[in-house]
Design an enzyme around this catalytic site. Structure first.
Site, PDB file in Angstrom:
ATOM      1  N   GLU A 108      54.632  28.237  45.535  1.00  2.85           N
ATOM      2  CA  GLU A 108      53.229  27.835  45.487  1.00  2.85           C
ATOM      3  C   GLU A 108      52.660  28.104  44.100  1.00  2.85           C
ATOM      4  OE1 GLU A 108      51.728  28.158  50.049  1.00  2.85           O
ATOM      5  OE2 GLU A 108      51.767  30.024  48.928  1.00  2.85           O
TER       6      GLU A 108
ATOM      7  N   CYS B 197      47.643  29.270  38.045  1.00  7.62           N
ATOM      8  CA  CYS B 197      48.294  30.499  38.510  1.00  7.62           C
ATOM      9  C   CYS B 197      49.709  30.115  38.937  1.00  7.62           C
ATOM     10  CB  CYS B 197      47.499  31.110  39.659  1.00  7.62           C
ATOM     11  SG  CYS B 197      48.248  32.587  40.346  1.00  7.62           S
TER      12      CYS B 197
ATOM     13  N   CYS C 172      59.438  37.860  46.392  1.00  8.37           N
ATOM     14  CA  CYS C 172      59.268  38.972  45.448  1.00  8.37           C
ATOM     15  C   CYS C 172      59.967  40.189  46.030  1.00  8.37           C
ATOM     16  CB  CYS C 172      57.784  39.269  45.246  1.00  8.37           C
ATOM     17  SG  CYS C 172      57.447  40.532  43.985  1.00  8.37           S
TER      18      CYS C 172
ATOM     19  N   CYS D  45      54.949  45.213  47.712  1.00  9.36           N
ATOM     20  CA  CYS D  45      53.680  45.950  47.721  1.00  9.36           C
ATOM     21  C   CYS D  45      53.070  45.828  49.122  1.00  9.36           C
ATOM     22  CB  CYS D  45      52.740  45.412  46.649  1.00  9.36           C
ATOM     23  SG  CYS D  45      53.421  45.649  44.985  1.00  9.36           S
TER      24      CYS D  45
ATOM     25  N   CYS E 254      50.564  42.908  50.045  1.00  9.42           N
ATOM     26  CA  CYS E 254      50.801  41.568  49.498  1.00  9.42           C
ATOM     27  C   CYS E 254      51.689  40.741  50.424  1.00  9.42           C
ATOM     28  CB  CYS E 254      51.441  41.678  48.122  1.00  9.42           C
ATOM     29  SG  CYS E 254      51.808  40.067  47.378  1.00  9.42           S
TER      30      CYS E 254
ATOM     31  N   CYS F 294      44.675  35.869  45.735  1.00  3.34           N
ATOM     32  CA  CYS F 294      45.681  36.848  45.308  1.00  3.34           C
ATOM     33  C   CYS F 294      46.406  37.434  46.506  1.00  3.34           C
ATOM     34  CB  CYS F 294      45.023  38.008  44.585  1.00  3.34           C
ATOM     35  SG  CYS F 294      44.192  37.518  43.094  1.00  3.34           S
TER      36      CYS F 294
HETATM   37  N1  SAH Z   1      53.923  40.771  40.711  1.00  5.01           N
HETATM   38  C1  SAH Z   1      52.826  40.706  39.792  1.00  5.01           C
HETATM   39  C2  SAH Z   1      52.049  39.413  39.829  1.00  5.01           C
HETATM   40  C3  SAH Z   1      51.674  38.794  41.187  1.00  5.01           C
HETATM   41  S1  SAH Z   1      50.315  39.346  42.113  1.00  5.01           S
HETATM   42  C4  SAH Z   1      51.903  41.885  39.984  1.00  5.01           C
HETATM   43  O1  SAH Z   1      52.068  42.617  40.956  1.00  5.01           O
HETATM   44  O2  SAH Z   1      51.037  42.102  39.152  1.00  5.01           O
HETATM   45  C5  SAH Z   1      48.824  39.149  41.253  1.00  5.01           C
HETATM   46  C6  SAH Z   1      47.791  40.203  41.692  1.00  5.01           C
HETATM   47  O3  SAH Z   1      47.353  40.003  43.050  1.00  5.01           O
HETATM   48  C7  SAH Z   1      48.364  41.601  41.628  1.00  5.01           C
HETATM   49  O4  SAH Z   1      47.486  42.474  41.002  1.00  5.01           O
HETATM   50  C8  SAH Z   1      48.511  41.941  43.096  1.00  5.01           C
HETATM   51  O5  SAH Z   1      48.545  43.297  43.319  1.00  5.01           O
HETATM   52  C9  SAH Z   1      47.298  41.253  43.683  1.00  5.01           C
HETATM   53  N2  SAH Z   1      47.362  41.145  45.161  1.00  5.01           N
HETATM   54  C10 SAH Z   1      48.459  41.133  45.934  1.00  5.01           C
HETATM   55  N3  SAH Z   1      48.128  41.066  47.238  1.00  5.01           N
HETATM   56  C11 SAH Z   1      46.774  41.050  47.294  1.00  5.01           C
HETATM   57  C12 SAH Z   1      45.826  40.960  48.361  1.00  5.01           C
HETATM   58  N4  SAH Z   1      46.210  40.878  49.631  1.00  5.01           N
HETATM   59  N5  SAH Z   1      44.514  40.957  48.042  1.00  5.01           N
HETATM   60  C13 SAH Z   1      44.118  41.020  46.761  1.00  5.01           C
HETATM   61  N6  SAH Z   1      44.965  41.079  45.718  1.00  5.01           N
HETATM   62  C14 SAH Z   1      46.281  41.102  45.971  1.00  5.01           C
END
Ligand code: SAH
Length: 362
Positions: free
Chosen positions: A96, A109, A116, A120, A123, A339
Site C-alpha cells: 500500500e 507515503c 514488517c 511494534c 502497528c 499511520c
Molecule cells: N518502520 C518505520 C516507518 C513506518 S511507520 C518506523 O517505525 O518509523 C510510520 C509511523 O507510524 C511510525 O512512527 C509508527 O510508529 C507510526 N504508527 C504505527 N502504528 C501506528 C498507529 N496505530 N497509530 C499511529 N501511528 C502509528
C-alpha cells in the site's frame, strides 16, 4: 546487487548501473539520460514510443529488457482527500502507498517492505510479519504509479518512507531508490524533500550518517524510557533509548535541520505528564522536533487513543520545555490509510498475511 534479476529490468537500475549496462553493449552512455527522462520524467515505459532513441537501440531494448511497473489494484479516497493505493508487484505480492495532499505540500507515503519484521505493539503492518523486502525499482515504482494516478507529473512533492516496512531493515534497496528518485533527469526529488522514518536500527543509522544522499530523519521513539519502549518496540531490547539518542546527537545534520521524534500517544501507557517531562529531559541538547501521533486505533491493537485533553496536556508540557511540537492530524482514517493502519487485506494473500488477518481480525 543481483545481476540476473536487475540487469534485464531497467526499473531496477540507477543511473551508473544503466550507463554500465549500455556501455557493455557498445551503446553511448548518454542514452541513460534519455531513458531516465522517458521512464521517470515522462512516465513512458513503452520502449517503442521512445522516439529519440535510434531504431536499432529500441530493438535491442525491446528484445532484452523490461521496465517493471507495479499494477494499480484499488484506490480509495478519504473524505479529507487522502488516497490509499493497493499495488500489485511482479510476484503477486501487494503493498500500500498513500497520497496525502495539502499538508501544505503534496506528500507520497511509500512502503519499503511487504509487511514488517519490527512487530511494534500498536502497528497493524507489524502484525503481518516480514513477507519480503521491496527492490529499489518497486520502491520507486510506487512513486511512478502514484504521480500519474493523482496528476502530479512535473509537480513538486515530498516523500515520506512511512508506509509498510522498516526502511533501515532494507537499507541497500532503500538508498538506491533514493538515488534513483534524486536523479536530475528523473524525478529530481531533492533529499531535503524526503523523510526516512525508522525505529532506530543503530548500525544502519551509523551507516546513514555517511551517505552522500541524506534524507531527513524521523525516529520512532514512542517512549522516554527503556522500560516503556521495550514493551512497544521489540527491537528496543537490542538498541535502547540511550544509544539511539546518543547516535542522534552524533548524526551530521545540515544547518537548520532537525531530527523528528515520532511519539505515538497511547492512553495510560506513555501519555502521563511524567512521561512528557522525561521526554523533554531526554531530548535536551538534541536538535529535535517532536511529532506527537495520537494512536490510530484498530481492531487487534490492544491500546486506546488518549482523550483530547491528555493529548493537549502532553504537547503543552513539551512546548513549555521549549521543544518544537506538532500533533499529527490523522489523515485518511476512514479508509484505513493512517499511520500504522496499512495492511494488505485483499483476497490474494500469502499464507503469512492470511494468518495475520485471521489472528488479529484486521
Ligand atoms: N518502520 C518505520 C516507518 C513506518 S511507520 C518506523 O517505525 O518509523 C510510520 C509511523 O507510524 C511510525 O512512527 C509508527 O510508529 C507510526 N504508527 C504505527 N502504528 C501506528 C498507529 N496505530 N497509530 C499511529 N501511528 C502509528
Amino acid at each position: 546487487m543481483n545481476q540476473n534479476r536487475s540487469s534485464g529490468d531497467l526499473a531496477e537500475l540507477e543511473r551508473a548501473e544503466l550507463e554500465a549496462w549500455l556501455e557493455a553493449r557498445g551503446i553511448e552512455r548518454f542514452r541513460a539520460r534519455q531513458l531516465f527522462r522517458w521512464i521517470y520524467g515522462q512516465g513512458v515505459t513503452d520502449i517503442s514510443a521512445m522516439t529519440n532513441l535510434p531504431r536499432e537501440l529500441r530493438q535491442v531494448l525491446v528484445d532484452e529488457v523490461k521496465i517493471s511497473t507495479p499494477a494499480l489494484v484499488t484506490r480509495e479516497r478519504s473524505i479529507d482527500g487522502t488516497e490509499k493505493f493497493l499495488l500489485c508487484l511482479a510476484d503477486g505480492r501487494q503493498v500500500e502507498s498513500v497520497f496525502i495532499p495539502d499538508t501544505p505540500s503534496m506528500t507520497f507515503c511509500i512502503s519499503t517492505q511487504v509487511g514488517c519484521a519490527m512487530a511494534c505493539a500498536f502497528c497493524l503492518t507489524g502484525k503481518m510479519g516480514l513477507v519480503r523486502n521491496l527492490t529499489a525499482g518497486e520502491i520507486v515504482g510506487q512513486v511512478r504509479v502514484l504521480v500519474d494516478a493523482v496528476n502530479m507529473r512535473g509537480k513538486r512533492f515530498n516523500i515520506v518512507l512511512m508506509g509498510m516496512g522498516e526502511p533501515l531493515h532494507n537499507y541497500d534497496e532503500t538508498m538506491k531508490a533514493l538515488r534513483i528518485l534524486a536523479d536530475a533527469d528523473g524525478f529530481a526529488v531533492s533529499p531535503r524533500r524526503v523523510t526516512l522514518s525508522t525505529v532506530g536500527l543503530l548500525p544502519a543509522l551509523e551507516r546513514l550518517a555517511h551517505e552522500p544522499i541524506m534524507p531527513n530523519l524521523a525516529i520512532s521513539l514512542h517512549a522516554p524510557t527503556d522500560e516503556i519502549r521495550g514493551q512497544l518496540v521489540p527491537i528496543n531490547k537490542k538498541y535502547g533509548v540511550g544509544e539511539i539518542i546518543a547516535a542522534c546527537k552524533r548524526f551530521p545534520l545540515k544547518k537548520r535541520s532537525r531530527i523528528t521524534f515520532e511519539y505515538v500517544l497511547l492512553a495510560g501507557v506513555n501519555d502521563s505528564p511524567a512521561d512528557a517531562n522525561r521526554l523533554a529531559r531526554l531530548l535536551a541538547g538534541v536538535k529535535s522536533k517532536v511529532n506527537v501521533i495520537p494512536l490510530n486505533a484498530a481492531a487487534g491493537i490492544p491500546f486506546d487513543r488518549p482523550s483530547d485533553e491528555a493529548i493537549d496536556r502532553f504537547a503543552r508540557i513539551l512546548a513549555e520545555h521549549h521543544l518544537t511540537v506538532s500533533v499529527r492530524k490523522s489523515r485518511g482514517r476512514d479508509i484505513r490509510a493512517a499511520c500504522g493502519q496499512l495492511i494488505v487485506e485483499s483476497q490474494r494473500q500469502s499464507p503469512a498475511q492470511q494468518l495475520a488477518v485471521a489472528a488479529f481480525g484486521a
